[in-house]
Design an enzyme around this catalytic site. Structure first.
Site, short mmCIF file in Angstrom:
data_model
loop_
_atom_site.label_atom_id
_atom_site.label_comp_id
_atom_site.label_asym_id
_atom_site.label_seq_id
_atom_site.Cartn_x
_atom_site.Cartn_y
_atom_site.Cartn_z
N LYS A 22 0.83 -1.21 0.00
CA LYS A 22 0.00 0.00 0.00
C LYS A 22 0.86 1.26 0.00
CE LYS A 22 -1.63 1.52 4.18
NZ LYS A 22 -1.31 2.92 4.51
N ASN A 23 1.85 1.30 0.89
CA ASN A 23 2.62 2.53 1.07
C ASN A 23 3.63 2.79 -0.05
OD1 ASN A 23 1.13 3.03 3.30
ND2 ASN A 23 2.72 2.54 4.79
N CYS A 115 -4.69 12.75 13.42
CA CYS A 115 -4.74 11.32 13.14
C CYS A 115 -4.69 10.59 14.47
CB CYS A 115 -3.54 10.99 12.27
SG CYS A 115 -3.28 9.28 11.99
N ARG A 120 0.62 14.63 13.14
CA ARG A 120 1.44 14.29 11.97
C ARG A 120 1.66 15.55 11.14
NH1 ARG A 120 -0.73 8.72 9.49
NH2 ARG A 120 1.18 8.89 8.28
N ASP A 307 5.10 0.70 12.03
CA ASP A 307 3.89 0.02 11.52
C ASP A 307 3.79 -1.44 11.97
OD1 ASP A 307 3.10 2.35 10.35
OD2 ASP A 307 3.77 1.83 8.34
N ARG A 399 -8.56 -0.61 5.06
CA ARG A 399 -7.74 0.44 4.46
C ARG A 399 -6.39 -0.13 4.02
NH1 ARG A 399 -6.35 5.16 8.06
NH2 ARG A 399 -5.02 5.36 6.26
#
Ligand code: EPU
Length: 420
Positions: A22-23, A115, A120, A307, A399
């Site tokens: 995803k990132n 967030c 952030r 993460d 997500r």
């Protein structure tokens, strides 16, 4: 709305395949704005965040069409505004700022909000672009950026925490079309940045030093279309490695790249998890023995990834002794602690440190997902807890984890969705 139900206590066994990252996919999709040509991006996971990026590209008048795991992105962006409704749902939307500015000389991107994992800021994104010559103002909640011309220069992109992944991405993307040479010092070294750099190079950009803290970009006049394969998701891979380790199962995580997961592999070995690096993935061989406690500090790559912090915490909840987890990237990223405690974990917070007292077992409970990785941590805890765990608000999981419940069912987990 749906919830996830897990009946814990089953050893996982079999092969689980990791999807595209995803990132890596998100900034790469944003980078297609740098060309008028068609780009084909392969191995893009089907996720809600990816859908949001598609909506942003569409808001900019670019066509993005999914064909299985691939995306065909074509057309010249004729609009330059990324609206609040979209940016607000996903902070990574801010990565259209650099490409828009470089290609269209003007960008209007909603200022991303707060967030759940903590503040952030985006000061480094703005610093990078300003140093390239952009004039930036914040007005009515929007970042208004314009530049008749971007000019290469030396940019130190650092804060008290180290490097920034998406600030590096934004600056690097903008610099590809700047005049002259840009040197980004203290650049992020994450594999997703390397993948983005490789994508840009395949579009004709001149970039060197990606994967090191000094990235050098020689601006070119124009970038062209390309085809690119997104790297496998190292966080998804790490989560499935832990699903094997926590259930003392026997799981082959296909497509996991050991070179992207060195910090996690090192810690798991320290905790006495048996794992093998194979050509096409990583095998976890569960052993009956006790989990050895450890200390974990999250750091920019190649350090232990923030993460993976929540998922590692679930695992260490069952260690034979006390572990200490220090969160250095997002010092408030501990919302999962109270939910894990509902399942019997004994965790105490002291500033950015979590002191995890290992317990013999966790028990199923009703818990609430608060963010993407916290949700994954609750799933891991649910897999090993006695009885039933119900995880509410699982839209967070969707997500960032493609078919997580289906993939885990495939290796023997009892996991299913129900309507709330
Ligand atoms: N920071 C600043 N100023 C900035 C930018 C960042 O102070 O201008 C600080 C942040 O507050 C944080 C640290 O720098 O303390 C690192 O943040 P970074 O900018 O590297 O994070 P990001 O680029 O916004 C990406 C991932 C995150 C991941 C972080 C850290 C994407 C789309 N997001 O965010 O992923 O946690 O890097 O590795 O790539 C996730 O996937 O669940 C997720 C949150």
């Amino acid at each position: 709305m749906e919830k996830l139900i897990i009946e814990g206590g089953y050893r996982l066994k079999g092969t689980v395949a990791v999807s595209g990252a995803k990132n890596a996919a998100l900034p790469i999709m944003a980078a297609t704005l740098l060309t008028d040509d068609t780009c084909i991006i392969k191995n893009v996971p089907a996720l809600r965040d990816i859908d949001t990026m598609v909506k942003i590209l569409q808001a900019l008048d670019v066509k993005a069409e999914r064909n299985g795991q691939n995306f065909i992105i074509r057309g010249t962006c004729s609009r330059v505004k990324a609206p609040y409704e979209l940016v607000n749902t996903m902070r990574a939307s801010v990565c259209v700022l650099g490409p828009l500015l470089a290609k269209k000389k003007v960008a209007e991107v909603s200022f991303p909000g707060g967030c759940v994992i903590g503040p952030r800021p985006i000061d480094l994104h703005l610093k990078g672009l300003e140093m390239l010559g952009a004039d930036i103002k914040i007005k009515s909640g929007y970042i208004l950026a314009k530049a008749d011309k971007l000019t290469g220069t030396k940019i130190y992109l650092g804060g008290h925490f180290g490097s920034s992944v998406l600030a590096t991405a934004n600056t690097m993307m903008a610099a590809t079309l700047a005049e002259g040479v840009t040197v980004i010092e203290n650049a992020a070294c994450e594999p997703e940045i390397v993948d983005l750099a490789n994508f840009l190079i395949s579009m004709g950009a001149k970039i060197a030093g990606q994967s090191t803290p000094t990235i050098r970009i020689k601006g070119v006049k124009k970038l062209h279309g390309t085809t690119h394969n997104v790297i496998p998701d190292r966080v998804e891979a790490g989560t499935y490695m832990l699903s094997g380790a926590i259930t003392k199962g026997d799981v082959f995580v296909k497509n996991a790249r050991a070179e992207h997961l060195m910090a996690l592999i090192d810690k798991l070995r320290e905790c006495r998890v048996e794992l093998y690096e194979r050509k096409d993935g990583i095998s976890i061989v569960g052993k009956k023995g006790k989990i050895k406690p450890t200390t974990v500090t999250t750091l920019p790559y190649p350090g232990f990834p923030t993460d993976m912090q929540a998922q590692m915490m679930s695992f260490l909840c069952l260690a034979d002794g006390i572990s200490v987890i220090t969160e250095k990237i997002y010092t408030e990223r501990f919302i999962h602690v109270s939910e894990l405690s509902r399942m019997g974990a004994r965790i105490f917070l002291e500033g950015p440190n979590a002191i995890v007292n290992g317990v013999k077992k966790l028990s199923g409970a009703e818990v609430m997902a608060s963010d993407l990785r916290a949700s994954a941590a609750l799933v891991l805890a649910g897999l090993v807890a006695s009885g039933k765990t119900s995880i509410h608000r699982i839209y967070h999981l969707d997500r960032g984890y493609e078919n997580l419940d289906r993939k885990l069912s495939g290796v023997g987990a009892r996991i299913w969705r129900e309507k709330e």
